[in-house]
Design an enzyme around this catalytic site. Sequence first.
Site, PDB file in Angstrom:
ATOM      1  CE  LYS A   1      33.433  41.863  40.072  1.00  0.00           C
ATOM      2  NZ  LYS A   1      33.096  41.172  38.469  1.00  0.00           N
ATOM      3  CG  ASN A   2      29.980  42.067  37.997  1.00  0.00           C
ATOM      4  OD1 ASN A   2      31.018  42.616  38.213  1.00  0.00           O
ATOM      5  ND2 ASN A   2      29.557  40.491  37.477  1.00  0.00           N
TER       6      ASN A   2
ATOM      7  CB  CYS B   1      40.498  36.307  31.925  1.00  0.00           C
ATOM      8  SG  CYS B   1      38.408  35.801  32.451  1.00  0.00           S
TER       9      CYS B   1
ATOM     10  NE  ARG C   1      35.258  37.582  30.541  1.00  0.00           N
ATOM     11  CZ  ARG C   1      34.946  37.755  31.132  1.00  0.00           C
ATOM     12  NH1 ARG C   1      36.213  37.699  32.290  1.00  0.00           N
ATOM     13  NH2 ARG C   1      34.168  38.863  31.867  1.00  0.00           N
TER      14      ARG C   1
ATOM     15  CG  ASP D   1      29.014  36.282  37.565  1.00  0.00           C
ATOM     16  OD1 ASP D   1      29.114  37.036  37.345  1.00  0.00           O
ATOM     17  OD2 ASP D   1      29.695  35.237  36.469  1.00  0.00           O
TER      18      ASP D   1
ATOM     19  NE  ARG E   1      39.993  41.140  39.325  1.00  0.00           N
ATOM     20  CZ  ARG E   1      39.861  40.848  38.522  1.00  0.00           C
ATOM     21  NH1 ARG E   1      40.371  39.780  38.115  1.00  0.00           N
ATOM     22  NH2 ARG E   1      39.520  41.961  37.655  1.00  0.00           N
TER      23      ARG E   1
END
Length: 427
Positions: free
Chosen positions: A22-23, A123, A128, A313, A405
């Site tokens: 994803k990243n 978030c 952030r 993460d 997500r």
Amino acid sequence: MDRIIIRGGRRLAGRLTISGAKNAALALLPCTLLTDEPLTLRNLPRLADIDSFQHLLNQFGVTTTIAGSRPEDFGRVMTLSATRITSTVAPYELVRKMRASILVLGPMLARMGEARVSLPGGCAIGNRPIDLHLKALEAFGATIEMAEGYVRAIAPDAGLPGGRYTFPVVSVGATENALMAGVLAAGTCHLHNAAREPEIVDLCNLLNAMGAAIEGIGTSDLTIHGVPRLHGATYRVMADRIEAGSYACAAAITGGEVLLCGAREDDMAASVQALRDAGVHCEQQGEGLHVAADGALRPVTIATAPFPGFATDMQAQLMALLCRAEGASVLTESIFENRYMHVPELNRMGAHIETKGRVAIVHGVQQMTGADVMATDLRASMSLIVAGLAAAGETRVHRVYHLDRGYERLEEKLALIGADIERVGGD
Ligand code: EPZ
């Protein structure tokens, strides 16, 4: 809203396909803005965030086509074409849904000479900020204006002159924006204390495949020699090291074993080391990373850090695993100020975790029990899934849109290796 129900206690075993990262994908997609030629990305994961980014790019006039793929396939092939850009504005209603939208700022500035992006806002895991993104672009010669909740970046008519910026704090996103702004600069751009995550390497490799001239790839000192234009490319997104680490924790907490096809130890060495320290066997094999546990887990003391350190993460997922260790583990979350949202939910499942500021003490417990728990952010949600796989009884994870997500077909993958798991709608 959907929820996921897990009946814990099953030993997980088998092979899992690790999806595209994803990243990495969220940094590769905006590269389409840097050229009027088609960009084809392979192994794109089917994720809500990818769909959101595609929709954002469509707002700029980027056409996107998905090549046919069988329903059982993981990943998709997407061809993007930014022949004509019809807007340079990323609107609030799209940016607020996904803060990675800020990654259009650098490439749009590079291609069009200006970009206007809604401020992303915070978030669940922290406020952030994007100050480092803006300071890097200014160092390269951009003018930055803030008005009405938007940031506007403008380049001189002759293009960004280039310059030098040393990050005071390692920032993945700011490094990515600076790289994508610098590749079409009129001069040379230098970055120091840049992020070195494998996703940054993937971005640099794509940019160079498109004709950019980036040196120092994989190090914290990057030199970008600006070139007049970039051409299209076809590129395969790297495997998702965080997904791989998450499923390694899932298999390990059940005393099981799994072959994580596509995972590369080099991309996740600190996570592999943490798993080994906890008593989990990990070995790189041809197809991927083989992970096996025999049930006995040892406590671990670790702090999150920028790559090559232990990934923030992975903190929540490792914490869930360590709830079953024989002894007390000490985790320190050095990157984000509020990344322990999973702790109260894990404690409701019988874990014994104490937090004080950025430090969490995880006292191992014999058994956890299933409960109704609430997902709050992407990785916290995965830690609840990991815990539920080993908990006695039924765990119901609510608001699983957080999971969608970042984890492609999660319940299918876990069911493939033996989990008793299902998704039900209408929360
Ligand atoms: C990326 O976020 C990832 N997201 C995050 O993954 C990941 O946790 C993070 O990097 C760290 O590895 C994507 O790649 C889409 P940062 P990013 O800029 O770029 C501070 C997930 O779960 N900072 O490296 O936003 C910031 O507050 C997500 O997949 C500034 O102060 O992270 C944080 O404390 C969550 N000013 C630290 O730097 C800035 O301008 C690291 O943030 C930018 C960041």
